[in-house]
Design an enzyme around this catalytic site. Structure first.
Site, PDB file in Angstrom:
ATOM      1  N   GLY A  67     -16.919   1.209  -2.333  1.00  0.00           N
ATOM      2  CA  GLY A  67     -16.727   2.571  -2.857  1.00  0.00           C
ATOM      3  C   GLY A  67     -15.666   3.386  -2.125  1.00  0.00           C
ATOM      4  N   GLY A  68     -15.072   2.810  -1.077  1.00  0.00           N
ATOM      5  CA  GLY A  68     -14.092   3.583  -0.302  1.00  0.00           C
ATOM      6  C   GLY A  68     -12.700   3.591  -0.891  1.00  0.00           C
ATOM      7  N   ASP A  90     -20.801  -5.737   5.439  1.00  0.00           N
ATOM      8  CA  ASP A  90     -20.063  -6.882   4.895  1.00  0.00           C
ATOM      9  C   ASP A  90     -21.044  -7.586   3.961  1.00  0.00           C
ATOM     10  N   ARG A 138     -21.112 -10.257   2.600  1.00  0.00           N
ATOM     11  CA  ARG A 138     -21.304 -11.703   2.805  1.00  0.00           C
ATOM     12  C   ARG A 138     -22.463 -11.997   3.739  1.00  0.00           C
ATOM     13  N   SER A 158      -7.622 -23.539   1.585  1.00  0.00           N
ATOM     14  CA  SER A 158      -8.494 -24.245   2.522  1.00  0.00           C
ATOM     15  C   SER A 158      -9.946 -24.018   2.087  1.00  0.00           C
ATOM     16  N   TYR A 192     -10.801 -12.755 -16.965  1.00  0.00           N
ATOM     17  CA  TYR A 192     -10.715 -14.213 -16.778  1.00  0.00           C
ATOM     18  C   TYR A 192     -12.022 -14.817 -16.247  1.00  0.00           C
ATOM     19  N   ARG A 244      -2.368  -7.820  -3.679  1.00  0.00           N
ATOM     20  CA  ARG A 244      -2.774  -9.228  -3.548  1.00  0.00           C
ATOM     21  C   ARG A 244      -2.477 -10.069  -4.789  1.00  0.00           C
TER      22      ARG A 244
HETATM   23  C1  HXC Z   1      -3.870 -18.750   0.822  1.00  0.00           C
HETATM   24  C2  HXC Z   1      -5.205 -17.370   2.133  1.00  0.00           C
HETATM   25  C3  HXC Z   1      -4.476 -16.225   1.722  1.00  0.00           C
HETATM   26  C4  HXC Z   1      -3.373 -16.435   0.803  1.00  0.00           C
HETATM   27  C5  HXC Z   1      -6.038 -15.569   3.079  1.00  0.00           C
HETATM   28  N1  HXC Z   1      -6.164 -16.906   2.977  1.00  0.00           N
HETATM   29  N2  HXC Z   1      -5.019 -15.135   2.323  1.00  0.00           N
HETATM   30  N3  HXC Z   1      -4.921 -18.609   1.699  1.00  0.00           N
HETATM   31  N4  HXC Z   1      -3.120 -17.692   0.390  1.00  0.00           N
HETATM   32  N5  HXC Z   1      -2.639 -15.414   0.357  1.00  0.00           N
HETATM   33  C6  HXC Z   1      -7.126 -17.751   3.652  1.00  0.00           C
HETATM   34  C7  HXC Z   1      -7.006 -17.638   5.167  1.00  0.00           C
HETATM   35  O1  HXC Z   1      -5.970 -18.464   5.687  1.00  0.00           O
HETATM   36  C8  HXC Z   1      -8.396 -18.072   5.623  1.00  0.00           C
HETATM   37  O2  HXC Z   1      -8.539 -19.481   5.584  1.00  0.00           O
HETATM   38  C9  HXC Z   1      -9.288 -17.529   4.534  1.00  0.00           C
HETATM   39  O3  HXC Z   1      -8.458 -17.314   3.380  1.00  0.00           O
HETATM   40  C10 HXC Z   1      -9.914 -16.188   4.933  1.00  0.00           C
HETATM   41  O4  HXC Z   1      -8.862 -15.287   5.264  1.00  0.00           O
HETATM   42  P1  HXC Z   1      -9.102 -14.038   6.220  1.00  0.00           P
HETATM   43  O5  HXC Z   1      -7.846 -13.240   6.233  1.00  0.00           O
HETATM   44  O6  HXC Z   1      -9.685 -14.468   7.520  1.00  0.00           O
HETATM   45  O7  HXC Z   1     -10.284 -13.278   5.409  1.00  0.00           O
HETATM   46  P2  HXC Z   1     -10.853 -11.818   5.519  1.00  0.00           P
HETATM   47  O8  HXC Z   1     -10.300 -11.106   6.743  1.00  0.00           O
HETATM   48  O9  HXC Z   1     -12.308 -11.942   5.377  1.00  0.00           O
HETATM   49  O10 HXC Z   1     -10.201 -11.067   4.237  1.00  0.00           O
HETATM   50  C11 HXC Z   1     -10.598 -11.435   2.936  1.00  0.00           C
HETATM   51  C12 HXC Z   1      -9.409 -11.453   1.967  1.00  0.00           C
HETATM   52  C13 HXC Z   1      -8.584 -10.124   2.047  1.00  0.00           C
HETATM   53  C14 HXC Z   1      -9.972 -11.685   0.567  1.00  0.00           C
HETATM   54  C15 HXC Z   1      -8.466 -12.616   2.318  1.00  0.00           C
HETATM   55  O11 HXC Z   1      -7.505 -10.156   1.128  1.00  0.00           O
HETATM   56  C16 HXC Z   1      -9.469  -8.924   1.761  1.00  0.00           C
HETATM   57  O12 HXC Z   1     -10.057  -8.354   2.677  1.00  0.00           O
HETATM   58  N6  HXC Z   1      -9.594  -8.515   0.471  1.00  0.00           N
HETATM   59  C17 HXC Z   1     -10.494  -7.427   0.049  1.00  0.00           C
HETATM   60  C18 HXC Z   1      -9.949  -6.596  -1.079  1.00  0.00           C
HETATM   61  C19 HXC Z   1      -9.382  -7.329  -2.245  1.00  0.00           C
HETATM   62  O13 HXC Z   1      -9.117  -8.554  -2.189  1.00  0.00           O
HETATM   63  N7  HXC Z   1      -9.179  -6.598  -3.312  1.00  0.00           N
HETATM   64  C20 HXC Z   1      -8.595  -7.117  -4.545  1.00  0.00           C
HETATM   65  C21 HXC Z   1      -9.610  -7.292  -5.585  1.00  0.00           C
HETATM   66  S1  HXC Z   1      -8.727  -7.372  -7.060  1.00  0.00           S
HETATM   67  P3  HXC Z   1      -8.386 -20.407   6.911  1.00  0.00           P
HETATM   68  O14 HXC Z   1      -8.695 -21.795   6.435  1.00  0.00           O
HETATM   69  O15 HXC Z   1      -6.965 -20.245   7.364  1.00  0.00           O
HETATM   70  O16 HXC Z   1      -9.384 -19.891   7.913  1.00  0.00           O
HETATM   71  C22 HXC Z   1      -9.447  -8.311  -8.189  1.00  0.00           C
HETATM   72  C23 HXC Z   1      -8.821  -8.092  -9.559  1.00  0.00           C
HETATM   73  C24 HXC Z   1      -8.881  -9.220 -10.469  1.00  0.00           C
HETATM   74  O17 HXC Z   1     -10.344  -9.039  -7.918  1.00  0.00           O
HETATM   75  C25 HXC Z   1      -8.258  -8.996 -11.845  1.00  0.00           C
HETATM   76  C26 HXC Z   1      -6.962  -8.303 -11.923  1.00  0.00           C
HETATM   77  C27 HXC Z   1      -6.409  -8.160 -13.307  1.00  0.00           C
HETATM   78  P1  NAP Z   2      -9.926  -2.769  -3.884  1.00  0.00           P
HETATM   79  O1  NAP Z   2      -9.532  -1.346  -3.697  1.00  0.00           O
HETATM   80  O2  NAP Z   2      -9.336  -3.786  -2.982  1.00  0.00           O
HETATM   81  O3  NAP Z   2     -11.502  -2.841  -3.836  1.00  0.00           O
HETATM   82  C1  NAP Z   2     -12.231  -3.872  -3.255  1.00  0.00           C
HETATM   83  C2  NAP Z   2     -13.288  -3.254  -2.367  1.00  0.00           C
HETATM   84  O4  NAP Z   2     -14.164  -4.278  -1.909  1.00  0.00           O
HETATM   85  C3  NAP Z   2     -12.703  -2.568  -1.132  1.00  0.00           C
HETATM   86  O5  NAP Z   2     -13.181  -1.251  -1.066  1.00  0.00           O
HETATM   87  C4  NAP Z   2     -13.235  -3.396   0.048  1.00  0.00           C
HETATM   88  O6  NAP Z   2     -13.559  -2.538   1.151  1.00  0.00           O
HETATM   89  C5  NAP Z   2     -14.475  -4.027  -0.563  1.00  0.00           C
HETATM   90  N1  NAP Z   2     -14.804  -5.298   0.091  1.00  0.00           N
HETATM   91  C6  NAP Z   2     -14.002  -6.392   0.219  1.00  0.00           C
HETATM   92  N2  NAP Z   2     -14.627  -7.342   0.915  1.00  0.00           N
HETATM   93  C7  NAP Z   2     -15.847  -6.852   1.236  1.00  0.00           C
HETATM   94  C8  NAP Z   2     -16.957  -7.353   1.952  1.00  0.00           C
HETATM   95  N3  NAP Z   2     -16.932  -8.571   2.505  1.00  0.00           N
HETATM   96  N4  NAP Z   2     -18.048  -6.581   2.086  1.00  0.00           N
HETATM   97  C9  NAP Z   2     -18.090  -5.345   1.542  1.00  0.00           C
HETATM   98  N5  NAP Z   2     -17.080  -4.802   0.844  1.00  0.00           N
HETATM   99  C10 NAP Z   2     -15.966  -5.546   0.703  1.00  0.00           C
HETATM  100  O7  NAP Z   2      -9.561  -3.235  -5.371  1.00  0.00           O
HETATM  101  P2  NAP Z   2     -10.011  -2.631  -6.793  1.00  0.00           P
HETATM  102  O8  NAP Z   2      -8.881  -2.894  -7.716  1.00  0.00           O
HETATM  103  O9  NAP Z   2     -10.544  -1.273  -6.655  1.00  0.00           O
HETATM  104  O10 NAP Z   2     -11.178  -3.648  -7.186  1.00  0.00           O
HETATM  105  C11 NAP Z   2     -12.503  -3.197  -7.402  1.00  0.00           C
HETATM  106  C12 NAP Z   2     -13.227  -4.175  -8.307  1.00  0.00           C
HETATM  107  O11 NAP Z   2     -12.584  -4.227  -9.571  1.00  0.00           O
HETATM  108  C13 NAP Z   2     -13.269  -5.607  -7.809  1.00  0.00           C
HETATM  109  O12 NAP Z   2     -14.509  -6.184  -8.147  1.00  0.00           O
HETATM  110  C14 NAP Z   2     -12.171  -6.281  -8.594  1.00  0.00           C
HETATM  111  O13 NAP Z   2     -12.379  -7.664  -8.717  1.00  0.00           O
HETATM  112  C15 NAP Z   2     -12.334  -5.562  -9.916  1.00  0.00           C
HETATM  113  N6  NAP Z   2     -11.171  -5.611 -10.812  1.00  0.00           N
HETATM  114  C16 NAP Z   2     -10.053  -4.903 -10.516  1.00  0.00           C
HETATM  115  C17 NAP Z   2      -8.993  -4.939 -11.400  1.00  0.00           C
HETATM  116  C18 NAP Z   2      -7.727  -4.176 -11.161  1.00  0.00           C
HETATM  117  O14 NAP Z   2      -6.754  -4.423 -11.890  1.00  0.00           O
HETATM  118  N7  NAP Z   2      -7.680  -3.272 -10.207  1.00  0.00           N
HETATM  119  C19 NAP Z   2      -9.097  -5.687 -12.584  1.00  0.00           C
HETATM  120  C20 NAP Z   2     -10.263  -6.402 -12.831  1.00  0.00           C
HETATM  121  C21 NAP Z   2     -11.302  -6.338 -11.940  1.00  0.00           C
HETATM  122  P3  NAP Z   2     -13.427  -3.015   2.685  1.00  0.00           P
HETATM  123  O15 NAP Z   2     -12.068  -3.579   2.845  1.00  0.00           O
HETATM  124  O16 NAP Z   2     -13.693  -1.749   3.448  1.00  0.00           O
HETATM  125  O17 NAP Z   2     -14.516  -4.022   2.909  1.00  0.00           O
END
Ligand code: HXC
Ligand code: NAP
Length: 312
Positions: A44-45, A94, A96, A134, A176, A228
């Protein structure tokens, strides 16, 4: 922005406008629709979670937001609270980690009470060719998205059942989740699981007064997602070109749909998966839809050729 009285609560960073489908930024539900209700929003942040929290808070809910970065959560909570006048609490979690989820839910209950609304919005994702992943990369995404949603749902659900209280659950997936998609395979697999989880519990836990629904958004420009999924900015135009409504979605539109589904106005909506994408999915899946590129002159030529085949 959302207007609440005369105050602007949230200004979207996007400037996308469409001639035919301009985004309506106002709150749809009547004021105080969530008065006396408690909402728990993971992630929610930032981004969509922040937008949903803003709207629910402006409609009277007491919100508790949870994710890993406590500083981000606190700043968002203070900002929203100062705008709406309603308390927003931040809880570090977290998703997870089942122990952290247990203590976050216990803190939620002690500071705000049992939730009436639970939004599983937290996610992790990045684009990558699958052969580059990985095992830990796979585990990281599927743990956040599928296991995180399951841990939060189980923990809150058990507490609600014990207290004989109902609630509206909402999960945010993607289009998807149903079709699958290359280059985001862990996310696609986990989001499909989230949909199965929600549909299954919609059937099983209805008897406890719980509803479970899912929104599948198309692209909405948030920093978390676009940094990302489109790190160079090269894909955005392509995305817009395949959305019949002619633009990306907005945070405010998504928040209005989410608020409706979690409100008492939607009390008979259970087990629904709602696509919210400006028509992107049907555009991608219709095999002749790319013909929209054909010019009038090209159509004249093709029509003539087709007509010539008459009788052959
Ligand atoms: C390949 C990667 C990678 C990349 C990380 N990894 N990034 N591998 N390509 N770009 C690998 C790392 O090498 C590591 O594996 C493992 O993934 C975990 O990475 P960490 O950085 O240690 O993980 P962590 O710190 O827990 O961070 C999680 C994260 C990060 C998912 C990688 O991006 C994150 O915090 N994301 C949260 C917010 C987010 O993703 N929001 C977007 C949602 S949008 P190894 O083997 O090296 O240990 C969404 C929209 C969908 O879902 C639809 C859109 C239309
Ligand atoms: P975002 O800002 O990156 O939101 C993801 C949120 O998840 C962040 O606030 C992050 O906060 C939290 N999060 C990640 N890992 C977590 C963990 N281990 N434990 C607890 N919280 C965690 O991206 P967004 O676009 O708003 O995405 C929100 C939702 O919409 C997601 O489910 C995404 O798949 C979905 N979605 C987005 C889009 C789009 O186009 N934006 C399209 C389809 C679906 P912390 O980093 O503080 O943990």
């Amino acid at each position: 922005f959302f207007s609440y009285g005369t105050k602007i609560l949230y200004q979207s960073s996007d400037a996308f406008q469409s001639k035919f489908f301009p985004p309506l930024q106002k709150a749809m539900l009547p004021p105080n629709s969530f008065q006396g209700k408690v909402a728990f929003i993971t992630g929610g942040g930032t981004g969509l979670g922040r937008g949903m929290t803003t709207l629910l808070s402006s409609l009277g809910a007491r919100c508790v937001i949870a994710s890993r970065k406590i500083d981000v959560l606190r700043a968002t909570a203070e900002h929203i609270s100062s705008q709406t006048g309603n308390e927003v609490r931040a809880v570090q979690c977290d998703v997870r980690d089942p122990d952290m989820v247990r203590s976050a839910v216990s803190e939620l209950i002690s500071v705000a009470g049992l939730p009436d609304v639970v939004i599983n919005n937290a996610a992790g994702n990045f684009i990558s060719p699958t052969e580059r992943l990985s095992p830990n990369a796979w585990r990281t995404i599927t743990d956040i998205v599928l296991n995180g949603t399951a841990f939060v749902t189980l923990e809150v659900g058990k507490q609600l059942i014990k207290a004989q209280r109902g609630a509206a659950f909402l999960a945010i997936t993607t289009i998807y989740a149903e079709s699958g998609s290359g280059f985001v395979v862990p996310s696609a697999s986990a989001k499909a699981g989230v949909e199965a989880l929600n549909k299954s519990l919609a059937a099983e836990w209805g008897r406890y007064g719980m509803r479970f629904n899912v929104i599948q958004p198309g692209p909405i420009k948030t920093k978390g997602a676009f940094s990302r999924l489109d790190p160079t900015g090269a894909f955005e135009k392509e995305m817009v070109n395949r959305i019949p409504c002619g633009r990306l979605g907005t945070v405010e539109e998504l928040a209005n749909l989410a608020a409706f589904l979690c409100s008492d106005y939607a009390s008979w909506i259970n087990g629904a998966v709602i696509r919210f994408d400006g028509g992107e999915e049907v555009f991608i899946s219709g095999e002749f839809n790319s013909l929209q590129k054909v010019t009038k002159e090209q159509w004249d030529t093709m029509e003539e050729l087709i007509r010539k085949t008459k009788g052959s």
